[in-house]
Design a protein around this motif. Structure first.
Motif, short mmCIF file in Angstrom:
data_model
loop_
_atom_site.label_atom_id
_atom_site.label_comp_id
_atom_site.label_asym_id
_atom_site.label_seq_id
_atom_site.Cartn_x
_atom_site.Cartn_y
_atom_site.Cartn_z
N PHE A 1 15.88 -18.14 -16.30
CA PHE A 1 16.17 -17.82 -14.91
C PHE A 1 15.20 -16.78 -14.34
N ALA B 1 13.67 -18.28 -11.30
CA ALA B 1 14.37 -18.53 -10.04
C ALA B 1 13.49 -18.06 -8.89
N SER C 1 19.40 -16.08 -7.88
CA SER C 1 18.88 -17.37 -7.43
C SER C 1 19.10 -17.64 -5.94
N GLU D 1 19.70 -25.12 -9.99
CA GLU D 1 18.88 -23.96 -10.32
C GLU D 1 18.53 -23.92 -11.80
N CYS E 1 14.58 -24.17 -13.34
CA CYS E 1 13.99 -23.19 -14.26
C CYS E 1 13.51 -23.83 -15.56
#
Length: 376
Positions: free
Chosen positions: A122, A125, A292, A323, A327
Motif C-alpha cells: 500500500f 497507493a 488511499s 486499491e 498496489c
C-alpha cells in the motif's frame, strides 16, 4: 517472456496472477491445496497448469518467478524450494510466520542471487505516492511525527481460520501493521531506529466452519445460529488490536521521526481512519486506513486544503479496479522491470520482509510495560 508460477488460489492468488499479466509476464501455472478448487480457478483464468504439488509444479513449469499468495504460515517451504530452483520470488505479507524463518529465507535468496519482492504494497497507493513527493519537496518542512489510526470493526463471528492463528501467519500485526509501517517508511525514511508496542486479543474464539477457501468471501460462511450446541469453536492466539510506537531516521529531519500506529481490528470507527505526516512547517492528512483516499495539506495559510493528485502520479497508477489490486499491479510491474534489467525505484524486498517479521516478534512479547505497583 518471463514465466510466473502462482502459489494460492484465493483472492490474493488470482490478484497476483492478474498483476503479473498486467506487467507483461506469462502466468504458466497455479498450485493450491484442493484439486477441484485449483482446477476450477486455473480454468477460469486460462492458466495452463493446475496442481497441488509445489515441487512438481516447479519442475514442470520451470518458472522464472514464483508468486506466493497463501497465508503467511504456508510461505516458508515453497519459498525455500523456489529459491533452490533459482526462481525470483514475489511474496505477499507477512513474509513468514516468524522472524527466524524470514531471516533464513532472506539469507538463502541473497546467497542464490535471486531477486525478491515483499508485497507490503500500500506504499503505492496514489495519495501515499503524492505524500512522499510533497515531503521530499519540503511541503511540511522537517518531518517530526506520523500518526496511523484505523478501526476495522471486523465481525467476531468470521469463521476460524489462518487469520486467527500465529502459526498460520494470522494477526493484525502481520496483516495490517506491515502495510502502515511500509507506508511510513516509504514517505519519510526506511531506517527503523526503535520500536515498542502493546498487543491484545479481544476475540478469544471463532466458530469452525467447513468450505471456506477464499479469504475475501469468508463472511458468507458466518453461522446463522451461534448458539447451536453442535457448533465447534477454535481458539485465537493472535492480536486483534495493537498500539505501536516507532522512531524512523529520515533524510529530511535532524531528529528521529516519531510514529504512532494504532489499530483496533474489532472496534467501530467514529471519525475517518487516517494517516497524518506532521512537520515543523505543516502537515499532510490522508483519509483511509492505508492512505488511499483524499489528501489534504496544512501549510502557511493555516487551513487544510485538499490537493489534487498530480497528473504524472495518476498516470502511473495501473488501470484496474480495487486499491489492493492497484498496489499489487504496481509492485509486480516494478519487480518485472527490475528482473528485465530496467531501471526502477527501490521497492520492498526480503530485506524489509524479514526485518518486519523480527519487529512483529518483538512487539508480540508485550514486555514494554513498567510495573508501577510499588510507586509511592
Amino acid at each position: 517472456m518471463l514465466k510466473v508460477l502462482i502459489s494460492g488460489t484465493g483472492f490474493a492468488g488470482q490478484g497476483h496472477a492478474d498483476a503479473f499479466r498486467g506487467a507483461g509476464a506469462e502466468v504458466v501455472g497455479m498450485v493450491g491445496r484442493t484439486p477441484s478448487v485449483v482446477r476450477e480457478v486455473a480454468e477460469k483464468m486460462a492458466i495452463p497448469y493446475a496442481g497441488t504439488d509445489w515441487q512438481d509444479a516447479l519442475e514442470t513449469c520451470k518458472p522464472d518467478i514464483v508468486s506466493i499468495a497463501t497465508p503467511g504460515g504456508a510461505h516458508y517451504a515453497p519459498i525455500r524450494q523456489a529459491i533452490a530452483a533459482g526462481c525470483h520470488v514475489f511474496v505477499d505479507k507477512p513474509m513468514t510466520e516468524s522472524g527466524e524463518t524470514a531471516v533464513e529465507l532472506r539469507r538463502l535468496a541473497d546467497e542464490k542471487g535471486v531477486k525478491t519482492a515483499y508485497a507490503a504494497s500500500f506504499r503505492y497507493a496514489p495519495s501515499v505516492l503524492h505524500a512522499k513527493r510533497l515531503v521530499a519537496e519540503g511541503a511540511i518542512g522537517e518531518p517530526t511525527e506520523i500518526e496511523c489510526i484505523s478501526h476495522f470493526n471486523l465481525e467476531r463471528e468470521i469463521p476460524f481460520g489462518w487469520s486467527h492463528q500465529k502459526s498460520a501467519g494470522g494477526g493484525r500485526l502481520n496483516n495490517n501493521f506491515t502495510h502502515t509501517l511500509s507506508i511510513a517508511c516509504s514517505v519519510v525514511g526506511d531506517r527503523i531506529l526503535g520500536i515498542m508496542g502493546e498487543v491484545r486479543d479481544d476475540l478469544g474464539r471463532a466458530p469452525i466452519v467447513e468450505g471456506v477457501h477464499n479469504f475475501a468471501t469468508r463472511r458468507n460462511f458466518i453461522p446463522k445460529d451461534l448458539s447451536d450446541p453442535s457448533l465447534e469453536w477454535g481458539e485465537s492466539d493472535v492480536e486483534w488490536s495493537y498500539t505501536v510506537l516507532a522512531q524512523l531516521e529520515s533524510p529530511f529531519a535532524e531528529k528521529p521521526v516519531s510514529v504512532l500506529f494504532k489499530h483496533g481490528g474489532l472496534v467501530p470507527r467514529f471519525h475517518e481512519d487516517h494517516i497524518v505526516f506532521y512537520g515543523k512547517e505543516g502537515a499532510i492528512y490522508i483519509k483511509g486506513h492505508y492512505g488511499s483516499r483524499e489528501l489534504y495539506h496544512y501549510g502557511a495559510s493555516k487551513t487544510w486544503t485538499e490537493l489534487p493528485l498530480p497528473e504524472d502520479i495518476a498516470a502511473s497508477i495501473p488501470k484496474v479496479e480495487g486499491e489492493t489490486e492497484q498496489c499489487w499491479h504496481y509492485l509486480a510491474r516494478e519487480f518485472v522491470r527490475d528482473i528485465r534489467g530496467e531501471s526502477v525505484e527501490p521497492y520492498p524486498t526480503f530485506t524489509e520482509g524479514s526485518r518486519y517479521q523480527q519487529i512483529i516478534d518483538l512487539i508480540r512479547r508485550n514486555d514494554d510495560w513498567t510495573d508501577l505497583s510499588n510507586l509511592a
